[in-house]
Motif scaffolding. Structure first.
Motif, PDB file in Angstrom:
ATOM      1  N   THR A  68      76.473  29.972  52.790  1.00 38.20           N
ATOM      2  CA  THR A  68      77.349  29.531  53.874  1.00 38.20           C
ATOM      3  C   THR A  68      76.584  28.553  54.740  1.00 38.20           C
ATOM      4  N   PHE A  69      77.299  27.694  55.485  1.00 44.21           N
ATOM      5  CA  PHE A  69      76.671  26.639  56.288  1.00 44.21           C
ATOM      6  C   PHE A  69      76.242  27.197  57.643  1.00 44.21           C
ATOM      7  N   SER A  70      75.020  26.863  58.031  1.00 46.67           N
ATOM      8  CA  SER A  70      74.482  27.286  59.321  1.00 46.67           C
ATOM      9  C   SER A  70      74.275  26.050  60.195  1.00 46.67           C
ATOM     10  N   TRP A  71      74.941  25.977  61.368  1.00 51.21           N
ATOM     11  CA  TRP A  71      74.816  24.789  62.229  1.00 51.21           C
ATOM     12  C   TRP A  71      73.443  24.705  62.867  1.00 51.21           C
ATOM     13  N   SER A  72      72.760  25.834  62.980  1.00 54.42           N
ATOM     14  CA  SER A  72      71.468  25.820  63.664  1.00 54.42           C
ATOM     15  C   SER A  72      70.407  25.059  62.891  1.00 54.42           C
ATOM     16  N   ILE A  73      70.484  25.092  61.550  1.00 55.06           N
ATOM     17  CA  ILE A  73      69.506  24.346  60.748  1.00 55.06           C
ATOM     18  C   ILE A  73      70.178  23.273  59.889  1.00 55.06           C
ATOM     19  N   LEU A  74      71.512  23.092  60.059  1.00 59.36           N
ATOM     20  CA  LEU A  74      72.261  22.038  59.355  1.00 59.36           C
ATOM     21  C   LEU A  74      72.045  22.113  57.848  1.00 59.36           C
ATOM     22  N   SER A  75      72.114  23.326  57.324  1.00 55.55           N
ATOM     23  CA  SER A  75      71.870  23.514  55.902  1.00 55.55           C
ATOM     24  C   SER A  75      72.570  24.792  55.433  1.00 55.55           C
ATOM     25  N   CYS A  76      72.596  24.993  54.132  1.00 53.83           N
ATOM     26  CA  CYS A  76      73.183  26.202  53.557  1.00 53.83           C
ATOM     27  C   CYS A  76      72.174  27.343  53.612  1.00 53.83           C
ATOM     28  N   VAL A  77      72.674  28.532  53.918  1.00 53.62           N
ATOM     29  CA  VAL A  77      71.818  29.715  53.936  1.00 53.62           C
ATOM     30  C   VAL A  77      72.441  30.789  53.051  1.00 53.62           C
ATOM     31  N   LYS A  78      71.620  31.709  52.626  1.00 53.04           N
ATOM     32  CA  LYS A  78      72.100  32.804  51.793  1.00 53.04           C
ATOM     33  C   LYS A  78      73.026  33.728  52.595  1.00 53.04           C
ATOM     34  N   CYS A  79      74.060  34.200  51.960  1.00 55.19           N
ATOM     35  CA  CYS A  79      75.001  35.099  52.620  1.00 55.19           C
ATOM     36  C   CYS A  79      74.342  36.463  52.871  1.00 55.19           C
ATOM     37  N   GLN A  80      74.663  37.020  54.012  1.00 49.00           N
ATOM     38  CA  GLN A  80      74.173  38.353  54.355  1.00 49.00           C
ATOM     39  C   GLN A  80      75.276  39.360  54.028  1.00 49.00           C
ATOM     40  N   TRP A  81      75.342  39.776  52.789  1.00 51.59           N
ATOM     41  CA  TRP A  81      76.466  40.581  52.343  1.00 51.59           C
ATOM     42  C   TRP A  81      76.497  41.963  52.994  1.00 51.59           C
ATOM     43  N   LYS A  82      75.359  42.484  53.315  1.00 54.93           N
ATOM     44  CA  LYS A  82      75.313  43.851  53.844  1.00 54.93           C
ATOM     45  C   LYS A  82      75.436  43.902  55.355  1.00 54.93           C
ATOM     46  N   GLN A  83      75.434  42.735  56.019  1.00 49.70           N
ATOM     47  CA  GLN A  83      75.470  42.718  57.480  1.00 49.70           C
ATOM     48  C   GLN A  83      76.585  41.773  57.904  1.00 49.70           C
ATOM     49  N   ASN A  84      77.798  42.274  57.936  1.00 51.90           N
ATOM     50  CA  ASN A  84      78.943  41.420  58.211  1.00 51.90           C
ATOM     51  C   ASN A  84      78.989  40.932  59.651  1.00 51.90           C
ATOM     52  N   ASP A  85      78.202  41.548  60.522  1.00 57.25           N
ATOM     53  CA  ASP A  85      78.226  41.123  61.917  1.00 57.25           C
ATOM     54  C   ASP A  85      77.251  39.985  62.189  1.00 57.25           C
ATOM     55  N   GLN A  86      76.555  39.503  61.185  1.00 61.11           N
ATOM     56  CA  GLN A  86      75.632  38.391  61.359  1.00 61.11           C
ATOM     57  C   GLN A  86      76.389  37.061  61.256  1.00 61.11           C
ATOM     58  N   PRO A  87      75.901  36.005  61.981  1.00 60.39           N
ATOM     59  CA  PRO A  87      76.624  34.715  61.957  1.00 60.39           C
ATOM     60  C   PRO A  87      76.616  34.061  60.598  1.00 60.39           C
ATOM     61  N   ASP A  88      75.658  34.361  59.744  1.00 65.59           N
ATOM     62  CA  ASP A  88      75.573  33.721  58.441  1.00 65.59           C
ATOM     63  C   ASP A  88      76.130  34.600  57.324  1.00 65.59           C
ATOM     64  N   SER A  89      76.956  35.608  57.695  1.00 66.66           N
ATOM     65  CA  SER A  89      77.481  36.509  56.671  1.00 66.66           C
ATOM     66  C   SER A  89      78.573  35.819  55.873  1.00 66.66           C
ATOM     67  N   CYS A  90      78.850  36.338  54.675  1.00 61.82           N
ATOM     68  CA  CYS A  90      79.849  35.756  53.780  1.00 61.82           C
ATOM     69  C   CYS A  90      80.810  36.860  53.327  1.00 61.82           C
ATOM     70  N   PRO A  91      81.856  37.133  54.086  1.00 65.94           N
ATOM     71  CA  PRO A  91      82.833  38.135  53.614  1.00 65.94           C
ATOM     72  C   PRO A  91      83.620  37.600  52.433  1.00 65.94           C
ATOM     73  N   CYS A  92      84.136  38.512  51.651  1.00 66.26           N
ATOM     74  CA  CYS A  92      84.977  38.083  50.544  1.00 66.26           C
ATOM     75  C   CYS A  92      86.218  37.400  51.087  1.00 66.26           C
ATOM     76  N   PRO A  93      86.808  36.488  50.340  1.00 64.99           N
ATOM     77  CA  PRO A  93      88.050  35.843  50.787  1.00 64.99           C
ATOM     78  C   PRO A  93      89.140  36.880  51.023  1.00 64.99           C
ATOM     79  N   SER A  94      90.120  36.447  51.799  1.00 67.54           N
ATOM     80  CA  SER A  94      91.228  37.373  52.095  1.00 67.54           C
ATOM     81  C   SER A  94      91.873  37.844  50.785  1.00 67.54           C
ATOM     82  N   ARG A  95      92.363  39.096  50.832  1.00 65.66           N
ATOM     83  CA  ARG A  95      93.026  39.749  49.709  1.00 65.66           C
ATOM     84  C   ARG A  95      92.050  40.107  48.593  1.00 65.66           C
ATOM     85  N   LEU A  96      90.763  39.939  48.810  1.00 67.21           N
ATOM     86  CA  LEU A  96      89.757  40.381  47.856  1.00 67.21           C
ATOM     87  C   LEU A  96      88.858  41.391  48.530  1.00 67.21           C
TER      88      LEU A  96
END
Length: 1035
Positions: A48-76
């Motif tokens: 996912t894109f992080s504005w703080s470093i203007l680059s892609c970062v790895k999704c934090q799948w286990k920590q949904n409350d983090q700004p760089d988390s990547c939840p599954c799309p809706s209905r999934l």
């Protein structure tokens, strides 16, 4: 035990040793970013894109409350952790799965049915929202998911969270709703909700949430002429400051606070201003804020260190325009006022000047200095930037990683000229340690110039960038093509409401300049100037010593010192020019021919030394030219007539006898004297002397180089052919560049090198044509004059100094020249057939021209012959020197009819002429027993240094054989180098001041015309005075 202890010591020392480099690496890493387009970040790639470093970062799948988390799309739903691994090889499988029909995914993990209060909505494909004041409950108390989504009502004093999952207590700033409907109320009349917090309106001090702002400073913008209130500051400053504090860490609020500070040009030093609040909103160094706060400032004294970082940008640039490494990309990250990232764009896209893409592309070519200028009405500028939301820009250098070909960004510092620290403009100081560099700027302020809420009306003030200069400095390192961190310098201007309504014109200047540290090169120039100038002064001293010897001076007096100073001026001018030309030519050739960048052309400030030296050279050369004019206009010259009177009949004619009987004899004697009477009976024609004198007068300003042709050809090659475009500050060497050349300035040092090459080569070609072809096959004016003297039976005796001069032996080998045409043709035929003696001074030689050194005795006799004229002048001007007295008397003799000379003056002048003629002919015929001369050759060193080492005896002169035209040193012809260099210096001097070759050519021609006119005027006057020839016969 001892071994373990030694190991521990080694580890500690290695850590301490590497600590400074680790710190530097961390600082560099903070400034250098790996940029990736947001489109490249996707769930499929687990980023996912992080504005703080203007680059892609790895999704934090286990920590949904983090700004760089990547939840599954809706209905999934997210696949359970135990399902992520396949039985073979522990390979990752799909992380999201589809829920069954009529079931909705919650928390990205569970598929649940909808409840009674929130039934399934087929159209929306999800459950309806719970009623107001209710939350969705999906978990049992033991943490297991429910089968259905249950809507539960919040108790009094609580309200649903933003995700409608929990009931949270109302913030103390809210007034609790007594009805118990599960909501928290914030009165809209005097409060405002910002990110879930109810704040009183800022101008109500009784409701102020714990901070007292000094309204005298807080809500004002510092303009150049005064300070003014700003509605945007009143609306956002207090709230953004509260929410950006460390206990809130609201990123939007921090962006707003940072942008408010940017609107005030980052000025600080007064309480309650936006920048003062920004610098206090977090603990720690202002140059290293926490991630949720945009970085605005560099450390106060960090400017020199930032601009001198040599390893920050690893990219190596070149000047091959076909290579990608020739592009230096200045990129800006664009943010809205509330901090929304809008993407990256080239810096040239943000400026108001709209140049064609081809022209803008040149601004990105490494080594090409680019300048553009535009003007428009302030209302047109306003409309152009008001169309879109105001943007704030963070500049970066973007470059590709040489290994992975990934885009990297390195932050570019910005220096704002208008910046004030405690009211003092520190960025205009020369001391870089006083500079304050920043990270963010804007082009036009379209939101801060309103004093009330009517932000769509007419602003009370408009602030805009009027000048933007990007400076890029090349490193002086072993790795060519490396640069230091660039610097952007901005100058802001502002307009009032009245000026806005009048639609006043604004101007914008944008430039990209390249430079390198040339302190070593300039130091070499200074050393070279010092060494060559010392040699020039030594050579001037040698020439002054020779001049003293030629004037019979033994001691060093004031006149000797003055002569040394004047002589040194000419040589110093040449020394300055030689050093400057060599340096400029080196810069020019290496800059134009290099592919890998080693050398840059100097910027205007670095060129100041070369510019000052060339101006000094021109001024010193003027002194040298004035010395030349003075010396050539004051030589002693005499035309020796070898013609003897012809035999005459002694029988008197009748008219002659009648004249004598009438007393005519006594009348003539009483008028012009006895000597004149005798000369009349034994005289020869004076017309040959007049003819030779006029020819001498004509060749006084003759030159080997034709100046009008020189200037016309130079302008043709520079302006028409296009050689002047070689002096553009870019690597391209085209003679006919495209429209982009209009935005590339000329380099003064390159113009100097190109102009000198063109002007000099044309001059050399003219000189070669003159001596190699024209004088050999068409006309040689100097040799023709010598031949004319021989035909006229006239010798020329010249004294350029008191005891030094030149002699042209023009005595006819036939004994006479005053004859008819047939006899003269027969004489020429006899010479052609070698039936008579040679023309030389010595028997059987052809040597007709000589340098002469005469003893003081000769000079005394020479002056004594003219004594009658001195005596006449003594009665009128007793305090003047003899030379001046002779000039006064001779000038009276040679005046026109408006001031006729007396009979006594005429008699004295004629007597002096005949006496001088007899004296010089006797001297040249060895007829004087106590005054004679020898003829010999100069030694090699005497010829090389143009001086005489041997002493002249008291009664014998020395005639040195020469190259056939040594006497031309008293003419312009023999001083071609000095005159040509002065023409070149004039051309360069005018071009340095005007950058206009046409004007330089016109001024050079006019100054040369003035010098030639002065030489003609004073030369003609001196010729009449010293040869005792009436000036009315000099045409």
């Amino acid at each position: 035990m001892k071994t373990n202890f030694l190991q521990i010591v080694v580890v500690v020392l290695s850590i301490l040793y590497r600590f400074p480099s680790i710190t530097r690496a961390e600082n560099t890493a903070r400034d250098s970013l790996l940029f990736q387009e947001p489109q490249r970040c996707s769930l499929s790639s687990n980023t996912t894109f992080s504005w703080s470093i203007l680059s892609c970062v790895k999704c934090q799948w286990k920590q949904n409350d983090q700004p760089d988390s990547c939840p599954c799309p809706s209905r999934l739903r997210e696949v359970h952790e135990m399902e992520l691994y396949s039985p073979i090889g522990n390979q990752l499988t799909d992380k999201c799965a589809v829920c069954p029909d009529k079931m909705v995914v919650y928390d990205g993990k569970h598929c649940l049915q909808c409840g009674d209060l929130n039934p399934f909505n087929n159209a929306a494909g999800r459950c309806d929202l719970c009623p107001a004041g209710h939350i969705e409950v999906i978990y049992n108390l033991d943490g297991t998911p429910k089968e259905k989504v249950v809507c539960e009502k919040c108790a009094n004093g609580y309200h649903p969270s933003s995700n409608l999952r929990t009931c949270i207590p109302c913030h103390p700033s809210f007034i609790h709703d007594k009805s118990g409907n599960g909501t928290c109320s914030c009165p809209e009349s005097d409060h405002k909700i910002i990110d879930g917090v109810c704040f009183p309106i800022p101008d109500r001090k009784e409701r102020d949430p714990g901070i007292n702002l000094d309204t005298k400073n807080a809500f004002k913008i510092d303009y150049d002429r005064h300070r003014a209130d700003s509605y945007i500051f009143k609306e956002h400053l207090r709230l953004s400051n509260l929410l950006c504090k460390e206990d809130k860490q609201n990123q939007t609020a921090c962006q707003i606070l940072a942008n408010l500070c940017t609107l005030n040009l980052h000025n600080y030093g007064y309480e309650s201003t936006a920048c003062d609040l920004y610098r206090k909103v977090f603990s720690g160094a202002v140059s290293h804020p926490p991630p949720y706060v945009p970085r605005l400032y560099y450390t106060d004294i960090e400017a020199p260190a930032v601009l001198a970082k040599s390893t920050a940008i690893p990219q190596k640039y070149n000047m091959d325009f076909s290579s990608r490494s020739s592009d230096i990309n200045i990129t800006t990250a664009k943010f809205t006022f509330d901090g929304k990232f809008l993407g990256l764009s080239d810096l040239s896209e943000s400026i108001p000047c709209s140049d064609p893409p081809l022209v803008q592309g040149i601004s990105r070519k490494f080594g090409s200095t680019y300048k553009t200028h535009c003007s428009m009405g302030i209302q047109q500028l306003w409309e152009k930037y008001k169309k879109e939301p105001m943007t704030f820009l963070d500049p970066y250098v973007s470059y590709l990683d040489g290994y992975n070909f990934e885009t990297h960004l390195y932050s570019i510092p910005v220096k704002i000229i208008n910046f004030k620290r405690s009211g003092l403009r520190t960025n205009v100081m020369d001391d870089k340690y006083q500079w304050q560099l920043v990270h963010r700027f804007f082009m036009v302020d379209t939101i801060g110039g309103f004093e009330d809420a009517n932000i769509n009306g007419t602003p009370s003030h408009v602030r805009y960038v009027s000048e933007m200069h990007v400076r890029i400095q090349l490193q002086n390192s072993k790795e060519p093509g490396r640069i230091y961190v660039p610097l952007i310098t901005l100058t802001y201007k502002d307009m009032t409401k009245d000026e806005f309504l009048r639609n006043e014109q604004i101007t914008f200047d944008f430039s990209v300049t390249y430079m390198m540290d040339m302190s070593r090169s300039l130091e070499d120039v200074k050393i070279s100037v010092g060494v060559i100038s010392a040699l020039a002064v030594i050579w001037a001293a040698i020439q002054t010593w020779s001049w003293n010897r030629r004037n019979g001076r033994v001691e060093v007096d004031i006149e000797t010192i003055v002569n040394l100073f004047i002589t040194s001026c000419g040589h110093l001018a040449d020394a300055f020019f030689i050093v400057c030309f060599g340096t400029a030519l080196y810069w020019f050739i290496f800059f134009k021919k290099q592919a890998v960048v080693h050398v840059m052309l100097p910027d205007p400030l670095q060129e100041r030394l070369i510019r000052d030296l060339l101006i000094s050279a021109f001024a010193l050369k003027i002194v040298d030219i004035l010395k030349l004019l003075y010396r050539q206009s004051n030589i002693d010259i005499f035309f020796i007539d070898w013609e003897r009177p012809k035999a005459r009949s002694t029988i008197q004619a009748p008219n002659e006898r009648s004249s004598r009987a009438a007393g005519g004899d006594s009348a003539v004697k009483s008028e012009i004297g006895l000597a004149m009477y005798h000369d009349k009976n034994e005289s020869v024609s004076i017309w040959r002397t007049y003819f030779v004198a006029n020819e001498w007068n004509e060749i006084q300003t003759s030159r080997k180089i034709n100046i009008p042709a020189q200037i016309i050809l130079s302008l043709f090659f520079l302006e028409v052919i296009g050689f002047k475009y070689w002096a553009l500050y870019w690597p391209d060497g085209s003679l006919s560049p495209g429209p982009e050349a209009e935005h590339i300035p000329f380099s003064t040092s390159a113009r100097f090198a190109v102009a000198t090459l063109v002007f000099g080569i044309i001059g050399i070609c003219q000189w070669l044509y003159r001596i190699g072809f024209y004088e050999r096959f068409i006309e040689d004016e100097i040799q023709d004059f010598v031949d004319l003297c021989t035909l006229g039976n006239i010798s020329v005796f010249i004294l350029a100094a008191k005891q030094h001069g030149y002699y042209i032996h023009g005595r006819s080998v036939h004994g006479f020249a005053d004859t008819d045409m047939q006899t003269m043709i027969e004489q020429l035929n006899r010479e052609e057939e070698d039936l008579c003696s040679r023309r030389g001074l010595l028997p059987q030689t052809d040597q007709q021209t000589f340098l002469i050194s005469v003893p003081n005795t000769f000079r005394n006799v020479y002056n004594q012959v003219l004594q009658p004229l001195y005596a006449t002048s003594n009665s009128v001007t007793p305090f003047l020197g003899r030379g001046r007295q002779l000039s006064i008397t001779a000038s009276k003799v040679s005046l026109g009819s408006a001031n006729k000379p007396t009979a006594n003056m005429l008699n004295l002048s004629i007597h002096a002429y005949h006496s001088m003629n007899r004296f010089l002919t006797a001297f040249l015929e060895h007829a004087l027993s106590d005054l004679d001369y020898d003829v010999k050759d100069k030694s090699f060193f005497e010829t090389t240094f143009d001086m005489e080492f041997s002493e002249v005896g008291s009664d014998r002169a020395v005639f040195y054989t020469d190259n056939g035209h040594s006497f031309d040193s008293v003419l312009f012809y023999g001083n071609e180098r000095t005159l040509f260099m002065f023409n070149l210096y004039t051309f360069i001097f005018v071009d340095i001041l005007s950058h206009n070759f046409v004007l330089a050519g016109i001024v050079t021609f006019l100054i040369d015309l003035v010098i030639k006119s002065l030489r003609n005027f004073f030369g003609k006057r001196n010729l009449a005075r010293k040869t005792l020839i009436d000036s009315r016969f000099l045409i």
